[in-house]
Motif scaffolding. Structure first.
Motif, short mmCIF file in Angstrom:
data_model
loop_
_atom_site.label_atom_id
_atom_site.label_comp_id
_atom_site.label_asym_id
_atom_site.label_seq_id
_atom_site.Cartn_x
_atom_site.Cartn_y
_atom_site.Cartn_z
N PRO A 113 5.09 -20.47 -13.89
CA PRO A 113 6.39 -19.96 -13.51
C PRO A 113 7.55 -20.73 -14.12
CG PRO A 113 5.47 -21.26 -11.72
CD PRO A 113 4.41 -21.16 -12.76
N GLU A 114 7.30 -21.94 -14.63
CA GLU A 114 8.38 -22.76 -15.17
C GLU A 114 8.97 -22.12 -16.42
OE1 GLU A 114 9.66 -25.67 -14.20
OE2 GLU A 114 8.43 -25.80 -12.40
N PRO A 115 10.28 -22.09 -16.59
CA PRO A 115 10.88 -21.63 -17.83
C PRO A 115 10.55 -22.57 -18.97
CG PRO A 115 12.53 -22.62 -16.42
CD PRO A 115 11.26 -22.54 -15.62
N ALA A 116 10.56 -22.04 -20.19
CA ALA A 116 10.25 -22.87 -21.35
C ALA A 116 11.33 -23.92 -21.55
CB ALA A 116 10.17 -21.99 -22.60
N THR A 117 10.93 -25.13 -21.91
CA THR A 117 11.86 -26.21 -22.20
C THR A 117 11.43 -26.89 -23.48
OG1 THR A 117 10.69 -28.03 -21.11
CG2 THR A 117 12.02 -26.60 -19.71
N LYS A 118 12.25 -27.86 -23.90
CA LYS A 118 11.92 -28.62 -25.10
C LYS A 118 10.87 -29.69 -24.84
CE LYS A 118 15.34 -30.01 -27.68
NZ LYS A 118 14.95 -29.44 -28.96
N VAL A 119 10.57 -29.95 -23.57
CA VAL A 119 9.61 -30.99 -23.20
C VAL A 119 8.42 -30.35 -22.52
CG1 VAL A 119 9.26 -33.04 -21.78
CG2 VAL A 119 11.41 -32.73 -23.00
N SER A 120 7.22 -30.82 -22.84
CA SER A 120 6.01 -30.22 -22.30
C SER A 120 5.97 -30.28 -20.78
CB SER A 120 4.78 -30.95 -22.86
OG SER A 120 3.61 -30.52 -22.19
N ALA A 121 5.59 -29.15 -20.17
CA ALA A 121 5.43 -29.11 -18.71
C ALA A 121 4.16 -29.82 -18.28
CB ALA A 121 5.41 -27.65 -18.24
N ASN A 122 3.26 -30.10 -19.23
CA ASN A 122 2.00 -30.76 -18.89
C ASN A 122 2.14 -32.28 -18.80
OD1 ASN A 122 0.63 -28.28 -18.93
ND2 ASN A 122 0.41 -28.39 -21.17
N ALA A 123 3.25 -32.83 -19.27
CA ALA A 123 3.44 -34.27 -19.24
C ALA A 123 3.68 -34.74 -17.81
CB ALA A 123 4.61 -34.67 -20.14
N SER A 124 3.43 -36.02 -17.56
CA SER A 124 3.68 -36.58 -16.24
C SER A 124 5.18 -36.59 -15.96
CB SER A 124 3.13 -38.00 -16.15
OG SER A 124 3.86 -38.86 -17.01
N ALA A 125 5.54 -36.73 -14.68
CA ALA A 125 6.95 -36.71 -14.31
C ALA A 125 7.72 -37.83 -15.01
CB ALA A 125 7.09 -36.84 -12.79
N GLY A 126 7.11 -39.02 -15.08
CA GLY A 126 7.77 -40.13 -15.75
C GLY A 126 7.96 -39.88 -17.23
N ALA A 127 6.93 -39.32 -17.87
CA ALA A 127 7.03 -39.04 -19.31
C ALA A 127 8.08 -37.98 -19.59
CB ALA A 127 5.67 -38.59 -19.84
N ARG A 128 8.14 -36.97 -18.72
CA ARG A 128 9.14 -35.92 -18.92
C ARG A 128 10.55 -36.47 -18.75
NH1 ARG A 128 7.32 -31.06 -15.13
NH2 ARG A 128 8.95 -29.93 -16.24
N LEU A 129 10.75 -37.31 -17.72
CA LEU A 129 12.07 -37.90 -17.51
C LEU A 129 12.47 -38.75 -18.71
CD1 LEU A 129 14.49 -38.56 -15.72
CD2 LEU A 129 13.14 -40.41 -14.69
N ARG A 130 11.54 -39.55 -19.22
CA ARG A 130 11.86 -40.40 -20.36
C ARG A 130 12.21 -39.55 -21.58
NH1 ARG A 130 9.19 -42.91 -24.63
NH2 ARG A 130 7.19 -42.00 -24.06
N GLN A 131 11.48 -38.46 -21.80
CA GLN A 131 11.77 -37.60 -22.95
C GLN A 131 13.12 -36.91 -22.80
OE1 GLN A 131 8.21 -35.11 -23.47
NE2 GLN A 131 7.74 -36.34 -25.26
N TRP A 132 13.45 -36.49 -21.58
CA TRP A 132 14.77 -35.88 -21.37
C TRP A 132 15.87 -36.87 -21.71
CZ3 TRP A 132 13.03 -34.09 -15.85
CH2 TRP A 132 12.24 -32.93 -15.96
N LEU A 133 15.74 -38.09 -21.18
CA LEU A 133 16.77 -39.10 -21.42
C LEU A 133 16.85 -39.48 -22.89
CD1 LEU A 133 16.25 -41.46 -18.33
CD2 LEU A 133 17.87 -39.57 -18.58
N MET A 134 15.69 -39.65 -23.53
CA MET A 134 15.68 -40.04 -24.93
C MET A 134 16.23 -38.93 -25.83
SD MET A 134 14.74 -43.17 -25.39
CE MET A 134 15.79 -43.45 -23.97
N THR A 135 16.04 -37.67 -25.43
CA THR A 135 16.62 -36.57 -26.20
C THR A 135 18.13 -36.69 -26.19
OG1 THR A 135 14.77 -35.09 -25.70
CG2 THR A 135 16.83 -34.07 -26.40
N GLY A 136 18.71 -36.94 -25.01
CA GLY A 136 20.15 -37.14 -24.93
C GLY A 136 20.61 -38.30 -25.77
N VAL A 137 19.91 -39.42 -25.68
CA VAL A 137 20.29 -40.61 -26.44
C VAL A 137 20.21 -40.35 -27.94
CG1 VAL A 137 19.61 -42.99 -26.99
CG2 VAL A 137 19.67 -42.23 -24.61
N SER A 138 19.20 -39.60 -28.37
CA SER A 138 19.03 -39.36 -29.81
C SER A 138 20.21 -38.59 -30.39
CB SER A 138 17.72 -38.60 -30.06
OG SER A 138 17.81 -37.26 -29.61
N TYR A 139 20.82 -37.70 -29.60
CA TYR A 139 22.00 -36.97 -30.08
C TYR A 139 23.27 -37.80 -30.00
CZ TYR A 139 19.44 -32.55 -30.47
OH TYR A 139 18.57 -31.55 -30.86
#
Length: 487
Positions: A113-139
């Motif tokens: 049911p989750e909408p598509a995102t740039k980060v895998s829904a299969n990753a752990s909560a911590g990994a997803r949070l880190r990827q979200w934050l790092m995506t912002g930092v990279s820009y």
């Protein structure tokens, strides 16, 4: 077999391309075909539709959100960090060769049911949070680099009083160096004003794709308006992503569905996030930022050196990995405050990041017999990588002998960070290494801090290789190495 891969690290400079090269080499060794899309600082050369269609599997080696993931629908997908790709590319290819295709169609819709995102829904909560934050930092990093270098250049040309110069739209003399310095300062300051909105916008983008961009930018702008700064931007981005994710789950009539992503979601998302930031969360976050800034500005003497040593050690701990990025992000975030201590922290972090490649290059030159032929070959590019602030240049040495190399690098980088803080060197640019040395506040003492860190790390690693198990440390021992060690 045929594979396609995407590599992307937060800075988009070193790990992105090292991971791509490692995967390409591993594919050649296996006799496979591999096409790689590097989503780096220089942009990307997208995979062709033909390559994706012909691929047996997809490898996503990324520490940030991967753009356009929908391209790979129905393909077996293996996900990993860029460090895993650098260290064990062959095992990633093995996993990809046996991976199962992703489910598509009605079955996938019912179970996901989750909408598509740039980060895998299969990753752990911590990994997803880190990827979200790092995506912002990279820009954010390109804005920090451009703005910081322009501001530093303006100080070099016009002195620190250039901030008091009149607006260039009112008075600009093309023949005056002061006018050009004022222009550089005002352009750089304008670039810096984008930092927090861009951070929030692209954190939200990583969480909920394009519909979250507007609420994210609005939340970031609200954070700036209430004085919540970098921390406010982080929270605003996460709020915007969460709100938009919730809005996208709402079932609407098909007649309305078409305007949801371009009108309804940006409208309601911006209203909710803006209200929360202006009315509810803004002031408490601003108070926390003020306390943090006051604490940083109050650091001096041993306390400042301790902070520099800790951040320097973190930079060398995993040579571009998550711990390294935490220290780097802390330094970049501090640049938004503009405080003197924040500029000193950025200088300390960059000094520490240059130490590992330079130290290993020096050690491999001075004590060649303790290194394998492959390591001695790696020492040549390590000189350039080190002066360019690409800490990953030490990875080949750490991978072959982590127990002796990594502690040595931590000792050297901690020394450089502590000395840089002690000397009070300042830096507005988040990257550039020694190439931005003329723009450093206190450049001579800054260079002394870097040289001292390199000497400490090189001495420790040479001593470790000499007294803690003699001989070559790599798995590859050549006759030439054996003879050198015996001598």
């Amino acid at each position: 077999m045929k594979f396609v891969a995407v590599t992307a690290c937060p800075t988009g400079i070193a790990h992105t391309y090292m991971a791509a090269e490692a995967l390409e080499q591993a594919a050649r060794d296996r006799g496979d075909e591999l096409s790689v899309e590097t989503q780096g600082a220089a942009g990307s050369d997208p995979l062709s539709e033909q390559d994706i269609a012909a691929a047996d599997a997809v490898i996503l080696a990324a520490d940030v959100g991967v753009g356009e993931r929908d391209r790979f629908a129905g393909k077996p997908v293996v996900e990993a960090s860029v460090k895993q790709a650098v260290d064990s590319a062959a095992s990633l290819l093995e996993r990809a060769a046996t991976a199962e295709p992703a489910r598509t169609g009605a079955d996938a819709d019912r179970s996901s049911p989750e909408p598509a995102t740039k980060v895998s829904a299969n990753a752990s909560a911590g990994a997803r949070l880190r990827q979200w934050l790092m995506t912002g930092v990279s820009y954010v990093i390109p804005f920090v680099a451009a703005g910081g270098l322009l501001i530093a250049l303006s100080f070099a040309l016009g002195g620190y009083q250039i901030t008091e110069a009149p607006d260039v739209t009112e008075r600009f003399d093309p023949a005056s160096l002061t006018s050009w310095a004022a222009l550089a300062n005002q352009i750089g300051t304008a670039a810096f004003e984008f930092l927090v909105p861009v951070l929030a916008g692209f954190i939200a983008f990583a969480m909920a794709e394009r519909p979250a961009l507007v609420p994210g930018f609005v939340g970031g702008a609200a954070a700036v308006a209430v004085g919540a700064g970098f921390l406010g931007g982080l929270i605003a981005g996460l709020l915007a992503g969460g709100v938009v994710t919730g809005l996208r789950r709402i079932k609407v009539p098909s007649a309305v569905a078409g305007i949801m992503p371009v009108v309804v979601i940006p409208l309601f998302g911006s209203m909710v996030v803006g209200t929360l930031m202006f009315v509810v969360l803004g002031k408490p976050i601003a108070a926390a930022m003020t306390a943090l800034t006051d604490w940083l500005n109050g650091l001096s003497g041993a306390n400042a050196m301790l902070l520099g040593a800790v951040l320097g050690g973190m930079i060398a701990f995993d040579l571009g990995g998550p711990v390294n990025k935490v220290a780097y992000t802390f330094a970049v975030g501090g640049l938004t405050t503009g405080s003197e201590t924040a500029l000193e922290i950025m200088a300390a972090v960059m000094a520490a990041g240059m130490v590992p490649p330079l130290a290993m290059a020096l050690a491999a030159t001075v004590r060649a017999g303790a290194f394998s032929a492959a390591e001695r070959e790696s020492s040549r590019p390590a000189w350039l990588l080190g002066v360019s602030f690409i800490t990953e240049g030490a990875i080949p040495f750490a991978a072959s002998d982590p127990l002796r190399v990594i502690p040595s690098m931590i000792a050297g980088s901690a020394s450089a960070g502590a000395l840089s803080m002690f000397f009070g060197a300042t830096l507005r640019a988040p990257h550039g290494g020694l190439f931005v040395l003329p723009l450093v506040g206190g450049p001579l003492l800054y260079a002394v801090a870097i040289v001292a860190g390199v000497l400490v790390a090189a001495a420790v690693v040479i001593a470790a290789k000499t007294f803690v198990g003699r001989g070559a440390t790599s798995k590859e021992r050549t006759p030439e190495t054996e003879g050198a060690v015996a001598a």
